[in-house]
Write a protein that holds these residues in place. Structure first.
Motif, PDB file in Angstrom:
ATOM      1  N   ARG A  61       0.764  -1.047  -0.371  1.00 35.71           N
ATOM      2  CA  ARG A  61       0.012  -0.541  -0.138  1.00 35.71           C
ATOM      3  C   ARG A  61       1.088   0.851   0.208  1.00 35.71           C
ATOM      4  O   ARG A  61       1.537   1.696   0.599  1.00 35.71           O
ATOM      5  CB  ARG A  61      -1.033  -0.421   1.091  1.00 35.71           C
ATOM      6  CG  ARG A  61      -2.094  -0.562   1.104  1.00 35.71           C
ATOM      7  CD  ARG A  61      -2.518  -0.837   2.831  1.00 35.71           C
ATOM      8  NE  ARG A  61      -3.651   0.640   2.278  1.00 35.71           N
ATOM      9  CZ  ARG A  61      -4.115   0.594   3.517  1.00 35.71           C
ATOM     10  NH1 ARG A  61      -4.411   0.234   3.959  1.00 35.71           N
ATOM     11  NH2 ARG A  61      -4.607   1.549   3.860  1.00 35.71           N
ATOM     12  N   ASP A  63      -0.077   4.156   0.925  1.00 39.98           N
ATOM     13  CA  ASP A  63      -0.204   5.242   2.076  1.00 39.98           C
ATOM     14  C   ASP A  63      -0.040   4.967   3.526  1.00 39.98           C
ATOM     15  O   ASP A  63      -0.130   4.931   4.512  1.00 39.98           O
ATOM     16  CB  ASP A  63      -1.580   5.723   2.357  1.00 39.98           C
ATOM     17  CG  ASP A  63      -2.763   4.308   2.660  1.00 39.98           C
ATOM     18  OD1 ASP A  63      -1.899   3.650   2.333  1.00 39.98           O
ATOM     19  OD2 ASP A  63      -3.938   4.891   2.436  1.00 39.98           O
ATOM     20  N   SER A  64       1.266   3.352   3.262  1.00 39.40           N
ATOM     21  CA  SER A  64       1.518   3.128   5.057  1.00 39.40           C
ATOM     22  C   SER A  64       2.693   2.327   4.324  1.00 39.40           C
ATOM     23  O   SER A  64       3.228   1.781   3.277  1.00 39.40           O
ATOM     24  CB  SER A  64       0.058   2.566   5.116  1.00 39.40           C
ATOM     25  OG  SER A  64       0.332   1.230   4.612  1.00 39.40           O
ATOM     26  N   ALA A  65       3.028   2.392   5.079  1.00 39.48           N
ATOM     27  CA  ALA A  65       4.381   2.239   5.703  1.00 39.48           C
ATOM     28  C   ALA A  65       3.849   0.230   6.318  1.00 39.48           C
ATOM     29  O   ALA A  65       3.172  -0.490   6.386  1.00 39.48           O
ATOM     30  CB  ALA A  65       5.313   1.840   7.259  1.00 39.48           C
ATOM     31  N   SER A  66       5.453  -0.743   5.343  1.00 37.65           N
ATOM     32  CA  SER A  66       5.037  -2.548   5.146  1.00 37.65           C
ATOM     33  C   SER A  66       6.256  -2.819   6.366  1.00 37.65           C
ATOM     34  O   SER A  66       7.246  -2.353   6.383  1.00 37.65           O
ATOM     35  CB  SER A  66       5.148  -2.936   3.832  1.00 37.65           C
ATOM     36  OG  SER A  66       4.975  -4.264   4.478  1.00 37.65           O
ATOM     37  N   ASN A 313       4.646   4.194   0.568  1.00 36.76           N
ATOM     38  CA  ASN A 313       4.759   3.746   1.916  1.00 36.76           C
ATOM     39  C   ASN A 313       6.370   3.936   2.962  1.00 36.76           C
ATOM     40  O   ASN A 313       6.379   3.152   3.086  1.00 36.76           O
ATOM     41  CB  ASN A 313       5.747   2.378   0.469  1.00 36.76           C
ATOM     42  CG  ASN A 313       5.619   2.070  -0.536  1.00 36.76           C
ATOM     43  OD1 ASN A 313       6.447   2.261  -1.470  1.00 36.76           O
ATOM     44  ND2 ASN A 313       4.317   1.429   0.129  1.00 36.76           N
ATOM     45  N   LEU A 315       6.747   5.428   6.719  1.00 43.57           N
ATOM     46  CA  LEU A 315       5.677   6.654   8.316  1.00 43.57           C
ATOM     47  C   LEU A 315       4.908   8.117   8.161  1.00 43.57           C
ATOM     48  O   LEU A 315       4.043   8.299   8.548  1.00 43.57           O
ATOM     49  CB  LEU A 315       6.246   5.844   9.118  1.00 43.57           C
ATOM     50  CG  LEU A 315       6.242   4.806  10.014  1.00 43.57           C
ATOM     51  CD1 LEU A 315       7.501   4.232  11.509  1.00 43.57           C
ATOM     52  CD2 LEU A 315       4.912   4.258  10.118  1.00 43.57           C
ATOM     53  N   TYR A 317       4.047   9.343   5.396  1.00 43.11           N
ATOM     54  CA  TYR A 317       3.443  10.011   4.469  1.00 43.11           C
ATOM     55  C   TYR A 317       2.455  10.669   4.540  1.00 43.11           C
ATOM     56  O   TYR A 317       2.325  12.008   3.608  1.00 43.11           O
ATOM     57  CB  TYR A 317       2.489   8.645   3.552  1.00 43.11           C
ATOM     58  CG  TYR A 317       1.847   8.727   2.496  1.00 43.11           C
ATOM     59  CD1 TYR A 317       2.014   8.725   1.532  1.00 43.11           C
ATOM     60  CD2 TYR A 317       0.650   8.762   2.526  1.00 43.11           C
ATOM     61  CE1 TYR A 317       0.988   8.641   0.052  1.00 43.11           C
ATOM     62  CE2 TYR A 317      -0.689   9.262   1.396  1.00 43.11           C
ATOM     63  CZ  TYR A 317       0.159   8.607  -0.391  1.00 43.11           C
ATOM     64  OH  TYR A 317      -0.734   9.158  -1.344  1.00 43.11           O
ATOM     65  N   LYS A 318       1.663  11.244   5.302  1.00 39.87           N
ATOM     66  CA  LYS A 318       0.625  12.250   5.813  1.00 39.87           C
ATOM     67  C   LYS A 318       1.396  13.765   5.376  1.00 39.87           C
ATOM     68  O   LYS A 318       0.342  14.816   5.487  1.00 39.87           O
ATOM     69  CB  LYS A 318       0.241  12.043   6.900  1.00 39.87           C
ATOM     70  CG  LYS A 318       0.056  12.092   8.228  1.00 39.87           C
ATOM     71  CD  LYS A 318       0.117  11.789   8.994  1.00 39.87           C
ATOM     72  CE  LYS A 318       0.228  11.757  10.897  1.00 39.87           C
ATOM     73  NZ  LYS A 318      -0.190  11.809  11.823  1.00 39.87           N
TER      74      LYS A 318
END
Length: 595
Positions: A61, A63-66, A313, A315, A317-318
């Motif tokens: 994704r 908009d989020s870390a993996s 990807n 932390l 992102y925002k």
């Protein structure tokens, strides 16, 4: 046995056909073949790398870390290390350094497995997130192809070296779709002398390899970017500032890489290297996803002024639209890229510093432009500074200003940034060279005296074999001997110098026939200790001493013969100026490029 006979049969047939060509015609034909093979090999390598990366990360994704970032790099490093240790059973790291060493110490001979081993290990390392570049392994692959073609055709050192360089130039030209860059790389980094015998095969190989890439992947540049209206004369002072900054960042790059490599060398257990290196890289990539692999996706985003894409990807992102967060994030990513790269290689991964230097340079240019635009309300073009920054750091790290200039010009499909490229590359190179005179590829080799230079005299001296220069027909005498003992040895001696050694053969000094001439016929002096006649040598040569230091000792002492000792100070023999001069003349004829 059967396999060897088939190879010999094929070699005899090819040799018969090759004998119909002149040397120059044969070199042109072989360079074409090498370029085509290198180009196709590069295509296979890129396909494998893309497949691994796509399979592992395409479903993340944005908009989020993996959390997979935490474990992928360690897995890749472990797989690459096991492949190298148990399948290849040879060290294939530091590819360009090994190519340079092969040229200077191995008669340009590279083991056949390097035609594929670096591609497999590097694709595994980078595909799983190892923060290194694919260019150095592919250069090693191309060089190995050229070397082995030269060896198969039983070419001499001069021609084998040219073919090796043809393979390296072709591979690099293919991976970047940049034939001029491939040739410039060989001339600057591998330090091949420019002659008609060498430059024409290089050009043919680079063009052939690039043509294969064009056929396979299309004619679009590696990075598609709009470079119109990105340079104005009023921006030159700011580009000069960028050049100075790139020079300092290059020094940071080199020193950090050396420090981290030294740290890992102190770790004896391989599994500890996996834990420390893999863990560090995983954490860094989890926090800063642009550090994943070679970072080309990040470069494409920055080249098009899309700084927000760097936060994919992540932390953070925002915060992708907050300018000071962007600056801080890019600065941290820039600094940690060197740590991630060095840790990847030192922990057992296989990759190079070519792409990381471009990555750090791109972020350097973007950060400088963002800061100046934000603080002073300027309108500096992010695209221009990003591209020119790439050339700046690459120029400093690799000591290759011409390669960096042509690479950025060819990557972007235009030469509209030539003036700032030249300015920034020159300033960065000058500053970095003043503080760190050796490149990322040559520092260790220069310390050992194992690298060819553009200086013809130094290059020839490098090829001289120390062991073949040592003369062993001097008759040693023990320090507790008498004059009579020496006189008795005279009928059997061919030389007029007698090294004096102690009971365990350690050198104490020497005597000459002139030293004892006035007493050798006076029997009343026969009981005199030989130490009464002994002279200390003006200098002593070690068996592992570089040839340039040996010549410096001859120059400083004005001696004609100097003794040689091993690492335990035991006497080995003598080296004479005449022997060095004779070997020098023979070697000069062997490696001369033009007949």
């Amino acid at each position: 046995m059967f396999r060897n006979s088939k190879i010999d049969l094929a070699h005899r047939y090819i040799t018969r056909q090759a004998n119909k060509l002149s040397e120059r015609q044969l070199m042109i034909f072989l360079s074409l073949v090498i370029g085509l093979i290198a180009g196709f090999g590069t295509y296979l390598f890129e396909s494998l790398l893309h497949f691994i990366k796509f399979a592992l990360t395409s479903w993340f994704r944005v908009d989020s870390a993996s959390f997979f970032y935490l474990i992928y790099p360690a897995i890749g490093i472990i797989l690459a290390t096991l492949f190298v240790k148990y399948v290849i059973k040879d060290n294939i790291s530091e590819g360009v350094m090994r190519v340079l060493y092969a040229i200077s110490r191995k008669n340009s001979k590279i083991k056949p497995h390097n035609c594929y081993s670096s591609m497999v290990a590097s694709a595994t390392t980078i595909g799983f997130g190892g923060s290194v570049g694919p260019e150095v392994p592919i250069v090693m692959t191309g060089a190995a192809i050229g070397s082995n073609v030269g060896t198969f055709m039983r070419q001499n050192y001069k021609n084998t070296t040219i073919l090796l360089c043809c393979g390296a130039a072709g591979a690099l030209a293919a991976i970047f779709k940049a034939p001029i860059t491939g040739v410039a790389f060989v001339l600057e980094i591998l330090m091949l002398n420019i002659t008609s015998m060498s430059i024409i095969p290089l050009l043919i190989s680079a063009v052939a390899a690039t043509s294969v890439t064009f056929f396979m992947n299309g004619f679009e540049p590696l990075f598609t970017v709009e470079v119109n209206n990105v340079f104005s004369l009023r921006h030159l002072p700011y580009y000069a500032l960028l050049g100075a900054f790139c020079g300092l960042i290059s020094v940071y790059f080199l020193r950090t890489n050396l420090a981290i490599s030294g740290f890992f060398e102190k770790i004896n257990k391989q599994y500890v290297k996996w834990i420390v290196g893999g863990g560090a890289i995983g954490i860094l990539i989890f926090l800063f996803p642009p550090l994943y692999a070679e970072g080309y996706d990040t470069l494409r985003a920055l080249m098009n002024g899309n700084t927000a894409a760097v936060f994919d990807n992540s932390l953070f992102y925002k915060y992708r639209t907050e300018v000071w967060v962007i600056i801080a994030y890019l600065t941290a990513t820039m600094l940690f890229k060197v740590v991630a790269m060095s840790s990847t290689n030192a922990a057992g991964g296989v990759g190079g510093g070519f792409a990381p230097s471009l990555f750090v340079g791109a972020l350097s240019g973007t950060v400088i432009a963002l800061i100046l635009n934000t603080v002073f309300d300027l309108e500096l073009p992010l695209v221009g500074f990003t591209l020119v920054g790439m050339a700046g750091v690459m120029s400093g790290v690799m000591n290759a200003p011409l390669t960096s200039i042509f690479l950025i010009a060819e990557l972007t499909g235009g030469y509209k940034l030539f003036v700032p490229l030249m300015l920034v590359a020159a300033l960065s190179f000058a500053i970095c060279y003043y503080l760190e005179p050796y490149s990322i590829y040559t520092k260790k080799l220069m310390q050992r005296g194992d690298i060819v230079t553009h200086n013809k005299d130094k290059a020839v001296l490098l090829f001289l074999d120390m062991k073949q220069l040592i003369e062993h027909d001097f008759t040693p005498v023990y320090e507790n001997s008498t004059l009579e003992d020496v006189v008795k040895k005279l009928p059997l001696c061919r030389r007029n110098i007698f090294p004096v050694v102690d009971f365990d053969d350690s050198l104490r000094g020497f005597i000459t026939l002139d030293d004892i001439r006035k007493d050798m016929f006076d029997t009343s002096k026969y009981e005199s200790s030989i130490s009464d006649y002994m002279t200390l040598p003006p200098a002593v040569i070690s068996v592992n001493e570089p040839m340039n230091e040996i010549l410096e000792k001859f120059e400083n002492t004005k001696a004609w013969n100097l003794p040689v000792v091993d690492n335990n100070k035991k006497y080995v023999g003598f080296i004479s100026k005449s022997k060095i001069f004779s070997a020098y003349r023979e070697q000069l004829l062997e490696i001369t490029d033009e007949e």
